[in-house]
Write a protein that holds these residues in place. Structure first.
Motif, PDB file in Angstrom:
ATOM      1  N   PHE A  29       0.823  -1.201   0.000  1.00 12.98           N
ATOM      2  CA  PHE A  29       0.000   0.000   0.000  1.00 12.98           C
ATOM      3  C   PHE A  29       0.866   1.264   0.000  1.00 12.98           C
ATOM      4  CE2 PHE A  29      -2.264   3.378   2.240  1.00 12.98           C
ATOM      5  CZ  PHE A  29      -3.384   3.487   1.437  1.00 12.98           C
ATOM      6  N   SER A  30       1.962   1.247   0.750  1.00 14.56           N
ATOM      7  CA  SER A  30       2.860   2.404   0.790  1.00 14.56           C
ATOM      8  C   SER A  30       3.515   2.642  -0.565  1.00 14.56           C
ATOM      9  CB  SER A  30       3.942   2.197   1.842  1.00 14.56           C
ATOM     10  OG  SER A  30       3.369   2.102   3.105  1.00 14.56           O
ATOM     11  N   TYR A  31       3.898   1.561  -1.231  1.00 12.36           N
ATOM     12  CA  TYR A  31       4.511   1.699  -2.550  1.00 12.36           C
ATOM     13  C   TYR A  31       3.530   2.312  -3.546  1.00 12.36           C
ATOM     14  CZ  TYR A  31       6.611   0.467  -7.005  1.00 12.36           C
ATOM     15  OH  TYR A  31       7.114   0.510  -8.278  1.00 12.36           O
ATOM     16  N   VAL A  32       2.310   1.786  -3.552  1.00  8.24           N
ATOM     17  CA  VAL A  32       1.290   2.303  -4.476  1.00  8.24           C
ATOM     18  C   VAL A  32       0.921   3.743  -4.104  1.00  8.24           C
ATOM     19  CG1 VAL A  32      -1.098   2.000  -5.251  1.00  8.24           C
ATOM     20  CG2 VAL A  32       0.405   0.032  -5.060  1.00  8.24           C
ATOM     21  N   GLY A  33       0.771   4.004  -2.812  1.00  6.88           N
ATOM     22  CA  GLY A  33       0.443   5.359  -2.369  1.00  6.88           C
ATOM     23  C   GLY A  33       1.521   6.369  -2.696  1.00  6.88           C
ATOM     24  N   ASN A  34       2.762   5.946  -2.641  1.00  7.54           N
ATOM     25  CA  ASN A  34       3.877   6.821  -2.992  1.00  7.54           C
ATOM     26  C   ASN A  34       3.906   7.096  -4.496  1.00  7.54           C
ATOM     27  OD1 ASN A  34       5.858   8.353  -1.919  1.00  7.54           O
ATOM     28  ND2 ASN A  34       7.291   6.686  -1.583  1.00  7.54           N
ATOM     29  N   ARG A  35       3.577   6.084  -5.273  1.00 11.33           N
ATOM     30  CA  ARG A  35       3.599   6.255  -6.737  1.00 11.33           C
ATOM     31  C   ARG A  35       2.491   7.186  -7.230  1.00 11.33           C
ATOM     32  NH1 ARG A  35       7.882   5.000  -9.561  1.00 11.33           N
ATOM     33  NH2 ARG A  35       6.765   4.014 -11.248  1.00 11.33           N
ATOM     34  N   ILE A  36       1.321   7.147  -6.591  1.00 15.47           N
ATOM     35  CA  ILE A  36       0.223   7.992  -7.049  1.00 15.47           C
ATOM     36  C   ILE A  36       0.170   9.337  -6.326  1.00 15.47           C
ATOM     37  CG2 ILE A  36      -1.168   6.024  -7.753  1.00 15.47           C
ATOM     38  CD1 ILE A  36      -2.874   6.406  -5.293  1.00 15.47           C
ATOM     39  N   GLY A  37       1.060   9.556  -5.363  1.00 20.36           N
ATOM     40  CA  GLY A  37       1.144  10.860  -4.702  1.00 20.36           C
ATOM     41  C   GLY A  37       0.258  11.014  -3.488  1.00 20.36           C
ATOM     42  N   LEU A  38      -0.142   9.923  -2.879  1.00 21.96           N
ATOM     43  CA  LEU A  38      -1.008   9.983  -1.703  1.00 21.96           C
ATOM     44  C   LEU A  38      -0.257  10.476  -0.472  1.00 21.96           C
ATOM     45  CD1 LEU A  38      -3.818   9.186  -0.513  1.00 21.96           C
ATOM     46  CD2 LEU A  38      -2.806   6.976   0.000  1.00 21.96           C
ATOM     47  N   TYR A  39       1.027  10.252  -0.412  1.00 22.78           N
ATOM     48  CA  TYR A  39       1.790  10.568   0.796  1.00 22.78           C
ATOM     49  C   TYR A  39       2.044  12.059   0.980  1.00 22.78           C
ATOM     50  CZ  TYR A  39       2.783   6.001   2.673  1.00 22.78           C
ATOM     51  OH  TYR A  39       2.666   4.796   3.295  1.00 22.78           O
ATOM     52  N   ARG A  40       1.742  12.863   0.020  1.00 25.99           N
ATOM     53  CA  ARG A  40       1.913  14.303   0.237  1.00 25.99           C
ATOM     54  C   ARG A  40       0.813  14.864   1.131  1.00 25.99           C
ATOM     55  NH1 ARG A  40       0.468  16.348  -5.768  1.00 25.99           N
ATOM     56  NH2 ARG A  40      -0.387  14.297  -6.130  1.00 25.99           N
ATOM     57  N   TYR A  41      -0.275  14.092   1.333  1.00 26.20           N
ATOM     58  CA  TYR A  41      -1.374  14.515   2.199  1.00 26.20           C
ATOM     59  C   TYR A  41      -1.243  13.973   3.620  1.00 26.20           C
ATOM     60  CZ  TYR A  41      -3.415  15.674  -2.288  1.00 26.20           C
ATOM     61  OH  TYR A  41      -3.639  16.177  -3.540  1.00 26.20           O
ATOM     62  N   ILE A  42      -0.235  13.172   3.882  1.00 27.72           N
ATOM     63  CA  ILE A  42      -0.034  12.567   5.193  1.00 27.72           C
ATOM     64  C   ILE A  42       1.089  13.311   5.901  1.00 27.72           C
ATOM     65  CG2 ILE A  42       0.625  10.456   6.390  1.00 27.72           C
ATOM     66  CD1 ILE A  42      -0.606   8.931   4.041  1.00 27.72           C
ATOM     67  N   ALA A  43       0.820  13.757   7.134  1.00 25.16           N
ATOM     68  CA  ALA A  43       1.790  14.569   7.868  1.00 25.16           C
ATOM     69  C   ALA A  43       2.999  13.756   8.314  1.00 25.16           C
ATOM     70  CB  ALA A  43       1.129  15.223   9.076  1.00 25.16           C
ATOM     71  N   VAL A  44       2.776  12.616   8.923  1.00 22.76           N
ATOM     72  CA  VAL A  44       3.865  11.779   9.428  1.00 22.76           C
ATOM     73  C   VAL A  44       3.693  10.370   8.853  1.00 22.76           C
ATOM     74  CG1 VAL A  44       5.064  10.961  11.483  1.00 22.76           C
ATOM     75  CG2 VAL A  44       3.843  13.127  11.556  1.00 22.76           C
ATOM     76  N   PRO A  45       4.375  10.062   7.739  1.00 23.65           N
ATOM     77  CA  PRO A  45       4.184   8.764   7.087  1.00 23.65           C
ATOM     78  C   PRO A  45       4.574   7.565   7.949  1.00 23.65           C
ATOM     79  CG  PRO A  45       5.249  10.284   5.588  1.00 23.65           C
ATOM     80  CD  PRO A  45       5.213  10.938   6.927  1.00 23.65           C
ATOM     81  N   ALA A  46       5.568   7.702   8.810  1.00 29.60           N
ATOM     82  CA  ALA A  46       5.993   6.567   9.632  1.00 29.60           C
ATOM     83  C   ALA A  46       4.895   6.157  10.616  1.00 29.60           C
ATOM     84  CB  ALA A  46       7.264   6.911  10.389  1.00 29.60           C
ATOM     85  N   ILE A  47       4.253   7.123  11.236  1.00 38.75           N
ATOM     86  CA  ILE A  47       3.162   6.810  12.159  1.00 38.75           C
ATOM     87  C   ILE A  47       1.964   6.260  11.397  1.00 38.75           C
ATOM     88  CG2 ILE A  47       1.524   7.820  13.800  1.00 38.75           C
ATOM     89  CD1 ILE A  47       3.744   9.676  14.693  1.00 38.75           C
ATOM     90  N   PHE A  48       1.724   6.766  10.202  1.00 44.31           N
ATOM     91  CA  PHE A  48       0.637   6.260   9.380  1.00 44.31           C
ATOM     92  C   PHE A  48       0.867   4.796   9.022  1.00 44.31           C
ATOM     93  CE2 PHE A  48      -1.028   5.482   5.064  1.00 44.31           C
ATOM     94  CZ  PHE A  48      -2.379   5.608   5.343  1.00 44.31           C
ATOM     95  N   GLU A  49       2.086   4.446   8.647  1.00 41.92           N
ATOM     96  CA  GLU A  49       2.395   3.052   8.305  1.00 41.92           C
ATOM     97  C   GLU A  49       2.280   2.140   9.518  1.00 41.92           C
ATOM     98  OE1 GLU A  49       6.151   2.786   6.356  1.00 41.92           O
ATOM     99  OE2 GLU A  49       5.491   4.014   4.665  1.00 41.92           O
ATOM    100  N   LEU A  50       2.753   2.598  10.667  1.00 40.35           N
ATOM    101  CA  LEU A  50       2.653   1.796  11.879  1.00 40.35           C
ATOM    102  C   LEU A  50       1.200   1.567  12.270  1.00 40.35           C
ATOM    103  CD1 LEU A  50       4.086   0.397  14.240  1.00 40.35           C
ATOM    104  CD2 LEU A  50       4.048   2.592  15.422  1.00 40.35           C
ATOM    105  N   SER A  51       0.389   2.605  12.188  1.00 37.65           N
ATOM    106  CA  SER A  51      -1.020   2.440  12.532  1.00 37.65           C
ATOM    107  C   SER A  51      -1.742   1.560  11.521  1.00 37.65           C
ATOM    108  CB  SER A  51      -1.709   3.798  12.637  1.00 37.65           C
ATOM    109  OG  SER A  51      -1.679   4.473  11.402  1.00 37.65           O
ATOM    110  N   LEU A  52      -1.336   1.622  10.260  1.00 33.79           N
ATOM    111  CA  LEU A  52      -1.937   0.758   9.254  1.00 33.79           C
ATOM    112  C   LEU A  52      -1.587  -0.710   9.503  1.00 33.79           C
ATOM    113  CD1 LEU A  52      -3.701   1.149   6.762  1.00 33.79           C
ATOM    114  CD2 LEU A  52      -1.633   1.184   5.389  1.00 33.79           C
ATOM    115  N   VAL A  53      -0.367  -0.987   9.953  1.00 31.72           N
ATOM    116  CA  VAL A  53       0.014  -2.355  10.308  1.00 31.72           C
ATOM    117  C   VAL A  53      -0.832  -2.853  11.475  1.00 31.72           C
ATOM    118  CG1 VAL A  53       1.856  -3.770  11.312  1.00 31.72           C
ATOM    119  CG2 VAL A  53       2.366  -2.264   9.412  1.00 31.72           C
ATOM    120  N   VAL A  54      -1.050  -2.005  12.472  1.00 36.12           N
ATOM    121  CA  VAL A  54      -1.846  -2.402  13.634  1.00 36.12           C
ATOM    122  C   VAL A  54      -3.293  -2.663  13.229  1.00 36.12           C
ATOM    123  CG1 VAL A  54      -2.760  -1.585  15.840  1.00 36.12           C
ATOM    124  CG2 VAL A  54      -0.354  -1.266  15.300  1.00 36.12           C
TER     125      VAL A  54
END
Length: 67
Positions: A29-54
Motif C-alpha cells: 500500500f505504501s509503494y502504491v500510495g507513494n507512486r500515485i502521490g497519496l503521501y503528500r497529504y499525510i503529515a507523518v508517514p511513519a506513524i501512518f504506516e505503523l497504525s496501518l500495520v496495527v
C-alpha cells in the motif's frame, strides 16, 4: 485464533503470521500510495504506516477462522 500454525515441521504463533501478512500489505500500500502521490497529504508517514500495520493485524486476527 488457532493456538499455533504448522508450516512444514515448524510451529508459528498465529499473531506472528498476521503481523507478517499485514506488514507486507502495508508495504504494498505504501509503494502504491507513494507512486500515485497519496503521501503528500499525510503529515507523518511513519506513524501512518505503523497504525496501518496495527489496523490490518487486528482485521486479520479478527477474521482468521474465515480463511
Amino acid at each position: 485464533m488457532p493456538s499455533e500454525v504448522v508450516l512444514g515441521e515448524m510451529y508459528f504463533p498465529p499473531l506472528l503470521l498476521a503481523v507478517l501478512i499485514s506488514y507486507c500489505t502495508t508495504t504494498l500500500f505504501s509503494y502504491v500510495g507513494n507512486r500515485i502521490g497519496l503521501y503528500r497529504y499525510i503529515a507523518v508517514p511513519a506513524i501512518f504506516e505503523l497504525s496501518l500495520v496495527v489496523i490490518i493485524t487486528g482485521i486479520i486476527s479478527r477474521f482468521w477462522y474465515l480463511v
